[in-house]
Write a protein that holds these residues in place. Structure first.
Motif, PDB file in Angstrom:
ATOM      1  N   LEU A   1       0.838  -1.205   0.000  1.00 32.58           N
ATOM      2  CA  LEU A   1       0.000   0.000   0.000  1.00 32.58           C
ATOM      3  C   LEU A   1       0.868   1.249   0.000  1.00 32.58           C
ATOM      4  CD1 LEU A   1      -2.857  -0.996   2.503  1.00 32.58           C
ATOM      5  CD2 LEU A   1      -3.171  -0.329   0.116  1.00 32.58           C
ATOM      6  N   ALA A   2       1.909   1.216   0.828  1.00 31.92           N
ATOM      7  CA  ALA A   2       2.786   2.387   0.923  1.00 31.92           C
ATOM      8  C   ALA A   2       3.542   2.621  -0.376  1.00 31.92           C
ATOM      9  CB  ALA A   2       3.760   2.204   2.094  1.00 31.92           C
ATOM     10  N   SER A   3       4.130   1.539  -0.943  1.00 31.71           N
ATOM     11  CA  SER A   3       4.936   1.721  -2.153  1.00 31.71           C
ATOM     12  C   SER A   3       4.068   2.072  -3.354  1.00 31.71           C
ATOM     13  CB  SER A   3       5.765   0.467  -2.429  1.00 31.71           C
ATOM     14  OG  SER A   3       4.930  -0.620  -2.737  1.00 31.71           O
ATOM     15  N   THR A   4       2.844   1.533  -3.375  1.00 31.39           N
ATOM     16  CA  THR A   4       1.930   1.887  -4.460  1.00 31.39           C
ATOM     17  C   THR A   4       1.531   3.351  -4.374  1.00 31.39           C
ATOM     18  OG1 THR A   4       1.036  -0.361  -4.502  1.00 31.39           O
ATOM     19  CG2 THR A   4      -0.275   1.348  -5.564  1.00 31.39           C
ATOM     20  N   GLY A   5       1.254   3.805  -3.162  1.00 28.03           N
ATOM     21  CA  GLY A   5       0.912   5.219  -2.969  1.00 28.03           C
ATOM     22  C   GLY A   5       2.024   6.132  -3.449  1.00 28.03           C
TER      23      GLY A   5
ATOM     24  N   HIS B   1      -9.837 -15.408   3.633  1.00 27.42           N
ATOM     25  CA  HIS B   1      -8.850 -14.963   4.610  1.00 27.42           C
ATOM     26  C   HIS B   1      -9.279 -13.652   5.270  1.00 27.42           C
ATOM     27  CE1 HIS B   1      -4.972 -13.721   6.280  1.00 27.42           C
ATOM     28  NE2 HIS B   1      -4.575 -14.960   6.123  1.00 27.42           N
ATOM     29  N   VAL B   2      -8.913 -13.510   6.557  1.00 22.63           N
ATOM     30  CA  VAL B   2      -9.306 -12.303   7.290  1.00 22.63           C
ATOM     31  C   VAL B   2      -8.758 -11.022   6.657  1.00 22.63           C
ATOM     32  CG1 VAL B   2      -9.755 -13.287   9.574  1.00 22.63           C
ATOM     33  CG2 VAL B   2      -7.402 -12.812   8.879  1.00 22.63           C
ATOM     34  N   SER B   3      -7.615 -11.113   5.996  1.00 23.47           N
ATOM     35  CA  SER B   3      -7.007  -9.919   5.405  1.00 23.47           C
ATOM     36  C   SER B   3      -7.483  -9.639   3.980  1.00 23.47           C
ATOM     37  CB  SER B   3      -5.479 -10.063   5.404  1.00 23.47           C
ATOM     38  OG  SER B   3      -4.989 -10.077   6.722  1.00 23.47           O
ATOM     39  N   LYS B   4      -8.517 -10.349   3.564  1.00 22.01           N
ATOM     40  CA  LYS B   4      -9.063 -10.177   2.220  1.00 22.01           C
ATOM     41  C   LYS B   4      -9.383  -8.709   1.925  1.00 22.01           C
ATOM     42  CE  LYS B   4     -13.213 -11.827   1.851  1.00 22.01           C
ATOM     43  NZ  LYS B   4     -14.420 -12.674   1.684  1.00 22.01           N
ATOM     44  N   SER B   5     -10.076  -8.072   2.850  1.00 21.76           N
ATOM     45  CA  SER B   5     -10.493  -6.683   2.602  1.00 21.76           C
ATOM     46  C   SER B   5      -9.297  -5.735   2.598  1.00 21.76           C
ATOM     47  CB  SER B   5     -11.520  -6.243   3.639  1.00 21.76           C
ATOM     48  OG  SER B   5     -11.021  -6.435   4.941  1.00 21.76           O
ATOM     49  N   GLU B   6      -8.297  -6.029   3.421  1.00 20.55           N
ATOM     50  CA  GLU B   6      -7.086  -5.212   3.412  1.00 20.55           C
ATOM     51  C   GLU B   6      -6.407  -5.293   2.043  1.00 20.55           C
ATOM     52  OE1 GLU B   6      -8.005  -6.710   6.112  1.00 20.55           O
ATOM     53  OE2 GLU B   6      -7.628  -5.370   7.808  1.00 20.55           O
ATOM     54  N   ALA B   7      -6.346  -6.498   1.494  1.00 17.70           N
ATOM     55  CA  ALA B   7      -5.722  -6.664   0.181  1.00 17.70           C
ATOM     56  C   ALA B   7      -6.497  -5.900  -0.889  1.00 17.70           C
ATOM     57  CB  ALA B   7      -5.643  -8.151  -0.173  1.00 17.70           C
ATOM     58  N   ASN B   8      -7.804  -5.853  -0.746  1.00 14.16           N
ATOM     59  CA  ASN B   8      -8.619  -5.135  -1.730  1.00 14.16           C
ATOM     60  C   ASN B   8      -8.447  -3.624  -1.640  1.00 14.16           C
ATOM     61  OD1 ASN B   8      -9.631  -7.409  -2.965  1.00 14.16           O
ATOM     62  ND2 ASN B   8     -11.460  -7.518  -1.681  1.00 14.16           N
ATOM     63  N   GLN B   9      -7.855  -3.150  -0.544  1.00  9.83           N
ATOM     64  CA  GLN B   9      -7.552  -1.727  -0.442  1.00  9.83           C
ATOM     65  C   GLN B   9      -6.553  -1.303  -1.507  1.00  9.83           C
ATOM     66  OE1 GLN B   9      -9.019   0.703   1.505  1.00  9.83           O
ATOM     67  NE2 GLN B   9     -10.415  -1.024   1.761  1.00  9.83           N
ATOM     68  N   LEU B  10      -5.757  -2.265  -1.964  1.00  7.29           N
ATOM     69  CA  LEU B  10      -4.828  -1.969  -3.051  1.00  7.29           C
ATOM     70  C   LEU B  10      -5.588  -1.623  -4.326  1.00  7.29           C
ATOM     71  CD1 LEU B  10      -2.104  -4.630  -2.360  1.00  7.29           C
ATOM     72  CD2 LEU B  10      -1.617  -2.240  -2.882  1.00  7.29           C
ATOM     73  N   PHE B  11      -6.622  -2.413  -4.580  1.00  9.31           N
ATOM     74  CA  PHE B  11      -7.493  -2.091  -5.719  1.00  9.31           C
ATOM     75  C   PHE B  11      -8.136  -0.716  -5.536  1.00  9.31           C
ATOM     76  CE2 PHE B  11      -8.275  -6.614  -7.354  1.00  9.31           C
ATOM     77  CZ  PHE B  11      -7.648  -6.360  -8.548  1.00  9.31           C
ATOM     78  N   ALA B  12      -8.618  -0.471  -4.310  1.00  5.88           N
ATOM     79  CA  ALA B  12      -9.308   0.796  -4.028  1.00  5.88           C
ATOM     80  C   ALA B  12      -8.377   1.984  -4.246  1.00  5.88           C
ATOM     81  CB  ALA B  12      -9.854   0.785  -2.601  1.00  5.88           C
ATOM     82  N   LEU B  13      -7.107   1.775  -3.895  1.00  7.59           N
ATOM     83  CA  LEU B  13      -6.111   2.837  -4.077  1.00  7.59           C
ATOM     84  C   LEU B  13      -6.012   3.229  -5.545  1.00  7.59           C
ATOM     85  CD1 LEU B  13      -4.197   4.198  -2.023  1.00  7.59           C
ATOM     86  CD2 LEU B  13      -2.401   2.646  -2.765  1.00  7.59           C
ATOM     87  N   PHE B  14      -5.864   2.242  -6.417  1.00  8.12           N
ATOM     88  CA  PHE B  14      -5.811   2.504  -7.858  1.00  8.12           C
ATOM     89  C   PHE B  14      -7.129   3.095  -8.362  1.00  8.12           C
ATOM     90  CE2 PHE B  14      -2.314  -0.712  -7.875  1.00  8.12           C
ATOM     91  CZ  PHE B  14      -1.371   0.035  -8.564  1.00  8.12           C
ATOM     92  N   ARG B  15      -8.217   2.520  -7.885  1.00 13.75           N
ATOM     93  CA  ARG B  15      -9.535   2.972  -8.331  1.00 13.75           C
ATOM     94  C   ARG B  15      -9.746   4.464  -8.043  1.00 13.75           C
ATOM     95  NH1 ARG B  15     -15.281   0.281  -6.359  1.00 13.75           N
ATOM     96  NH2 ARG B  15     -16.687   1.584  -7.603  1.00 13.75           N
ATOM     97  N   ASN B  16      -9.471   4.870  -6.807  1.00 18.66           N
ATOM     98  CA  ASN B  16      -9.682   6.267  -6.430  1.00 18.66           C
ATOM     99  C   ASN B  16      -8.759   7.200  -7.199  1.00 18.66           C
ATOM    100  OD1 ASN B  16     -11.611   5.438  -4.602  1.00 18.66           O
ATOM    101  ND2 ASN B  16     -10.161   5.333  -2.889  1.00 18.66           N
TER     102      ASN B  16
END
Lengths: 191, 191
Positions: free
Chosen positions: B61-65, B115-130
């Motif tokens: 998330l950090a490096s993508t940002g 997996h419990v971290s499924k939604s956290e991983a999808n934040q990567l998609f959200a980052l690109f989307r926004n």
DNA sequence: GTCTATAGATTGATAGAC
DNA sequence: GTCTATCAATCTATAGAC
């Protein structure tokens, strides 16, 4: 009273579980539980887990081939055929939201595992690719038929991945409408 | 002489291995081998494998940002920004052919594992989307900005999946050219 | 053809010496 | 902070009784 042979029940259960949980995450215990046989009995029907995977892939190849034949026989024209493919993301939307595309997710997983059956799994993609290519040729798009087939295939994979991640029905409907109009404009060019 | 702390080396190795082999298929032994520490030492830095996954997601998330910020600062206009995203499938082509898209394949795998971290991983998609959404708004496409962002995102996922399955460079180049022209026609409409 | 019992390897995780 | 030794659980797979 078992109509299906145990072997076929194992394949059917593995087919479902490999799709829902992934190949590696699915253990013999999972499949045995579902079929209600012991783990030992398992090896009377298959030598290894890899052999079950091959059987599952062959089952999918066969059933996909039948589905494509059916689409073709029910369609009025090649445009109808391509539309049948496009609309599959709506037809199977519930499962796609939960587990993604069965073809794409298996292909991706086997690529990461560097699994021996990787290329067999990709034959499922090739089946759709060749069939779509044929439809685009029949639509009068001979020179771009394979390019268009790959575009439609890639489109469906993208929609499935995003639908799985965001569970957004509106997005899926939007994309299908977009592809429908793309197909329509393509068909008009040649009429 | 270690410049990087062990903890960061573990995260970096896990980041790479999770991408190349998948999360579940990567064991502590694999990571320990790469970092050249013992498996026991592992648990001094992380309580569990899930905790490493979370650290990897946060790193991504950090490096993508940072990457998105850089793209923005280097671009002349929003069209340039969107183009930077589109061309990533060429820039990272070699890895995509081997392992697919790091965002999409992790999201898909965690969905299957539930997996419990499924939604956290999808934040990567959200980052690109926004980010893409913001670019389309700046391009004067306010009412369709999110729809276009999702289309570009889905497009990249489809291309990555097919590139991984077929390893076809020509296909990737074709699709990028197609998306480039789509973007061009979109930008012209508003000029 | 189905079962129980179990082998042998690997998994994630812990305890404790240094 | 890193190590060795080890745990309990799970994995694929096998052997042999019925």
């Amino acid at each position: 009273m078992n109509r299906k042979a145990t072997r076929e029940e194992i394949i059917a259960a593995a087919d479902q579980l490999f799709y829902q949980q992934g190949y590696e995450h699915t253990s013999f215990a999972d499949i045995a539980d579902q079929v209600k046989i012991s783990r030992g009995n398992f090896y009377h029907h298959f030598k290894s887990k890899d052999e079950i995977l091959n059987a599952v892939i062959n089952l999918r190849l066969a059933s996909t081939g039948k589905m494509l034949d059916r689409w073709e026989s029910e369609a009025r024209d090649p445009k109808d055929c391509i539309r049948s493919y496009i609309h599959i993301v709506i037809t199977n939307q519930t499962k796609i939201k939960l587990y993604g595309c069965p073809v794409g997710t298996l292909s991706t997983e086997l690529a990461k595992l560097n699994h021996v059956s990787k290329s067999e799994a990709n034959q499922l993609f090739a089946l759709f690719r060749n069939w779509l290519c044929k439809q685009f040729v029949a639509l009068g798009q001979k020179s771009k038929a394979d390019e268009f087939a790959m575009r439609v295939l890639a489109w469906s994979q993208g929609v499935a991945t995003m639908a799985n991640a965001f569970r957004d029905e509106k997005f899926v409907n939007h994309e299908v409408a977009y592809m429908d109009s793309w197909l329509e404009s393509l068909a008009k060019k040649k009429n």
